[in-house]
Write a protein that holds these residues in place. Structure first.
Motif, PDB file in Angstrom:
ATOM      1  N   TYR A 146       0.837  -1.199   0.000  1.00 37.34           N
ATOM      2  CA  TYR A 146       0.000   0.000   0.000  1.00 37.34           C
ATOM      3  C   TYR A 146       0.873   1.251   0.000  1.00 37.34           C
ATOM      4  N   GLY A 147       0.421   2.281  -0.718  1.00 38.37           N
ATOM      5  CA  GLY A 147       1.133   3.553  -0.694  1.00 38.37           C
ATOM      6  C   GLY A 147       0.201   4.700  -1.021  1.00 38.37           C
ATOM      7  N   SER A 148       0.382   5.825  -0.353  1.00 42.51           N
ATOM      8  CA  SER A 148      -0.425   7.008  -0.665  1.00 42.51           C
ATOM      9  C   SER A 148       0.370   8.259  -0.343  1.00 42.51           C
ATOM     10  N   CYS A 149       0.053   9.338  -1.026  1.00 47.56           N
ATOM     11  CA  CYS A 149       0.705  10.621  -0.728  1.00 47.56           C
ATOM     12  C   CYS A 149      -0.183  11.771  -1.191  1.00 47.56           C
ATOM     13  N   VAL A 150      -0.137  12.853  -0.437  1.00 52.61           N
ATOM     14  CA  VAL A 150      -0.846  14.081  -0.769  1.00 52.61           C
ATOM     15  C   VAL A 150      -0.138  15.217  -0.035  1.00 52.61           C
ATOM     16  N   GLY A 151      -0.061  16.386  -0.646  1.00 49.18           N
ATOM     17  CA  GLY A 151       0.685  17.479  -0.044  1.00 49.18           C
ATOM     18  C   GLY A 151       2.137  17.080   0.144  1.00 49.18           C
ATOM     19  N   SER A 152       2.618  17.146   1.381  1.00 49.72           N
ATOM     20  CA  SER A 152       3.976  16.672   1.699  1.00 49.72           C
ATOM     21  C   SER A 152       3.926  15.414   2.557  1.00 49.72           C
ATOM     22  N   TYR A 153       2.725  14.824   2.649  1.00 49.95           N
ATOM     23  CA  TYR A 153       2.484  13.655   3.499  1.00 49.95           C
ATOM     24  C   TYR A 153       2.511  12.377   2.664  1.00 49.95           C
ATOM     25  N   GLY A 154       2.995  11.307   3.284  1.00 47.04           N
ATOM     26  CA  GLY A 154       2.971  10.015   2.611  1.00 47.04           C
ATOM     27  C   GLY A 154       2.816   8.890   3.612  1.00 47.04           C
ATOM     28  N   ALA A 155       2.371   7.734   3.141  1.00 49.53           N
ATOM     29  CA  ALA A 155       2.219   6.551   3.996  1.00 49.53           C
ATOM     30  C   ALA A 155       2.428   5.305   3.155  1.00 49.53           C
ATOM     31  N   THR A 156       2.928   4.246   3.791  1.00 50.44           N
ATOM     32  CA  THR A 156       3.091   2.979   3.099  1.00 50.44           C
ATOM     33  C   THR A 156       3.056   1.832   4.103  1.00 50.44           C
ATOM     34  N   GLN A 224       7.149  19.058   7.205  1.00 50.89           N
ATOM     35  CA  GLN A 224       7.160  19.309   8.652  1.00 50.89           C
ATOM     36  C   GLN A 224       8.238  18.505   9.377  1.00 50.89           C
ATOM     37  N   ASN A 225       9.060  17.800   8.610  1.00 49.67           N
ATOM     38  CA  ASN A 225      10.167  17.016   9.193  1.00 49.67           C
ATOM     39  C   ASN A 225       9.675  15.984  10.207  1.00 49.67           C
ATOM     40  N   GLN A 226       8.567  15.329   9.857  1.00 52.28           N
ATOM     41  CA  GLN A 226       7.981  14.339  10.760  1.00 52.28           C
ATOM     42  C   GLN A 226       8.048  12.946  10.135  1.00 52.28           C
ATOM     43  N   HIS A 227       8.261  11.948  10.980  1.00 53.10           N
ATOM     44  CA  HIS A 227       8.381  10.564  10.513  1.00 53.10           C
ATOM     45  C   HIS A 227       7.898   9.659  11.639  1.00 53.10           C
ATOM     46  N   TYR A 228       6.900   8.828  11.331  1.00 56.79           N
ATOM     47  CA  TYR A 228       6.331   7.948  12.358  1.00 56.79           C
ATOM     48  C   TYR A 228       6.260   6.516  11.827  1.00 56.79           C
ATOM     49  N   GLU A 229       6.487   5.573  12.728  1.00 58.91           N
ATOM     50  CA  GLU A 229       6.259   4.174  12.401  1.00 58.91           C
ATOM     51  C   GLU A 229       5.371   3.577  13.483  1.00 58.91           C
ATOM     52  N   ILE A 230       4.288   2.942  13.050  1.00 59.48           N
ATOM     53  CA  ILE A 230       3.314   2.388  13.981  1.00 59.48           C
ATOM     54  C   ILE A 230       3.404   0.864  13.938  1.00 59.48           C
ATOM     55  N   ASN A 231       3.632   0.258  15.095  1.00 62.83           N
ATOM     56  CA  ASN A 231       3.687  -1.203  15.166  1.00 62.83           C
ATOM     57  C   ASN A 231       2.266  -1.750  15.060  1.00 62.83           C
ATOM     58  N   VAL A 232       1.992  -2.475  13.986  1.00 60.84           N
ATOM     59  CA  VAL A 232       0.632  -2.960  13.739  1.00 60.84           C
ATOM     60  C   VAL A 232       0.526  -4.488  13.821  1.00 60.84           C
ATOM     61  N   GLU A 233       1.589  -5.152  14.235  1.00 58.01           N
ATOM     62  CA  GLU A 233       1.609  -6.619  14.206  1.00 58.01           C
ATOM     63  C   GLU A 233       0.481  -7.244  15.021  1.00 58.01           C
ATOM     64  N   LYS A 234       0.060  -6.577  16.103  1.00 60.66           N
ATOM     65  CA  LYS A 234      -0.993  -7.136  16.955  1.00 60.66           C
ATOM     66  C   LYS A 234      -2.395  -6.723  16.508  1.00 60.66           C
ATOM     67  N   MET A 235      -2.479  -6.023  15.387  1.00 58.54           N
ATOM     68  CA  MET A 235      -3.785  -5.555  14.911  1.00 58.54           C
ATOM     69  C   MET A 235      -4.498  -6.570  14.035  1.00 58.54           C
ATOM     70  N   ARG A 236      -3.867  -7.686  13.755  1.00 55.97           N
ATOM     71  CA  ARG A 236      -4.521  -8.699  12.936  1.00 55.97           C
ATOM     72  C   ARG A 236      -5.707  -9.288  13.699  1.00 55.97           C
ATOM     73  N   LYS A 237      -6.870  -9.328  13.055  1.00 58.17           N
ATOM     74  CA  LYS A 237      -8.095  -9.746  13.715  1.00 58.17           C
ATOM     75  C   LYS A 237      -8.553 -11.108  13.180  1.00 58.17           C
ATOM     76  N   GLU A 238      -8.824 -12.020  14.084  1.00 60.27           N
ATOM     77  CA  GLU A 238      -9.273 -13.352  13.671  1.00 60.27           C
ATOM     78  C   GLU A 238     -10.635 -13.306  12.986  1.00 60.27           C
ATOM     79  N   ASP A 239     -11.447 -12.296  13.344  1.00 64.84           N
ATOM     80  CA  ASP A 239     -12.770 -12.200  12.737  1.00 64.84           C
ATOM     81  C   ASP A 239     -12.803 -11.223  11.564  1.00 64.84           C
ATOM     82  N   CYS A 240     -11.639 -10.798  11.085  1.00 62.33           N
ATOM     83  CA  CYS A 240     -11.592  -9.877   9.944  1.00 62.33           C
ATOM     84  C   CYS A 240     -12.246 -10.555   8.734  1.00 62.33           C
ATOM     85  N   PRO A 241     -13.214  -9.904   8.078  1.00 60.42           N
ATOM     86  CA  PRO A 241     -13.887 -10.531   6.933  1.00 60.42           C
ATOM     87  C   PRO A 241     -13.003 -10.644   5.691  1.00 60.42           C
TER      88      PRO A 241
END
Length: 338
Positions: A146-156, A224-241
């Motif tokens: 996944y990847g997205s960007c707008v303005g000076s913001y981006g995510a992947t 804005q010289n900002q950089h974040y990484e979010i740990n998502v490993e525990k977000m996997r849901k057993e009931d995710c459709p």
């Protein structure tokens, strides 16, 4: 024959074995705008075996600021992006197979293109297609990035079926700002940063270096010289459709897709989102004011531009007057509303 990949092979995580693997792989990129152009060129230069590119749009002047595969002549002639991209990419590397498809990605069409695909890269401009990609990836066990960007913001974020949380698992975390490149703009460095992360992750997957794969959801704001990484490993849901124990792949079903239809005798196309959206028409009026004359009441907002009239109802339904081409109408819709 020649040593065009020698510097890449000197990089030990790839090496000669990894290069041989790359030359056997098939990558599907959906969208060849800014992100798709950058990712496609990097992969072609790296020597992947086969590339399939999909896009529904043609080259415009406003693309040239950040979409690196295109020229002024492409914009003058309104060349379909995949056609211009293929020509440029094959001039860079004539050794690989490039499959260029002018189409508006749909569930049926995408599922018919997956034979032999090792990896999908998201270079789209809307979440309809991203969630469709997510369900297809889970159903057919194909990694995607996944990847997205707008303005000076981006995510992947890198998604590996059976191992990582999928995009549906992260749904509540996804930003819903309504911002698009057409409403708030974009700078080229944001594109290049996201594409660099996407292609690097692609290399890791294609050469089989699972240990090196990034395990976080990454966001940044280059201005804005900002950089974040979010740990998502525990977000996997057993009931995710989409990726849980009993998946139903909801975004592959008709009722969860954006609907569009030509309104007979009205020279207009109606577009309905998969689920009702309660717009703040006041905020929307401010966002769209640069594009033309705005009229608003309690129930709808009308935007009159030189070429068409864009009517947005409070529940998210949109009627675009002055047009009868569904693909063009959907392109306008996603540009202005995200």
């Amino acid at each position: 024959m020649h040593n065009r990949y020698s510097r890449q092979q000197l990089f030990s995580p790839i090496g000669e074995k990894g290069q041989q693997l790359l030359q056997q792989k098939h990558v599907l990129i959906i969208g060849v705008g800014a992100l798709g152009s950058a990712s496609a060129e990097a992969l072609v230069r790296a020597g992947i075996g086969k590339l399939t590119i999909i896009d529904r749009d043609y080259v415009e002047w406003s693309n040239l600021q950040r979409q690196q595969l295109y020229t002024e002549q492409d914009a003058q002639e309104k060349v379909p992006k995949v056609i211009a991209a293929k020509k440029r990419l094959q001039s860079i590397n004539s050794e690989l197979e490039i499959n260029a498809l002018i189409l508006d990605a749909s569930t049926e069409e995408l599922q018919g293109l997956l034979k032999g695909v090792d990896l999908m890269i998201d270079a789209t401009d809307n979440f309809d297609i991203r969630f469709m990609m997510n369900d297809i990836a889970q159903k057919y066990q194909i990694p995607w990035i996944y990847g997205s960007c707008v303005g000076s913001y981006g995510a992947t974020y890198t998604i590996v079926p059976g191992i990582t949380p999928c995009l549906h698992c992260l749904l509540k975390m996804m930003p819903n700002t309504g911002m698009t490149c057409d409403t708030v703009g974009i700078i080229s460095p944001a594109v290049q940063i996201v594409a660099a992360y996407q292609v690097t992750e692609a290399f890791k997957i294609l050469v089989g270096d699972e240990k090196a794969r990034r395990k976080t959801y990454l966001t940044f704001d280059a201005w804005q010289n900002q950089h974040y990484e979010i740990n998502v490993e525990k977000m996997r849901k057993e009931d995710c459709p989409s990726c849980g124990k009993n998946p139903t792949y909801p975004y592959l079903s008709y009722e969860n897709q954006t609907k569009s239809e030509i309104l007979c005798g009205r020279d207009a196309v109606q577009i309905r989102p998969p689920k009702p959206i309660q717009y703040n028409l006041g905020q929307l009026a401010v966002q769209l004011r640069p594009y033309g004359e705005i009229q608003k009441n309690l129930y709808l907002l009308s935007l009159q531009t030189p070429n068409y009239r864009f009517v947005i109802f409070q529940d998210g339904r949109v009627v675009i007057h002055g047009i009868q081409n569904i693909q063009e109408a959907k392109s306008i819709y996603h540009r202005l509303l995200g």
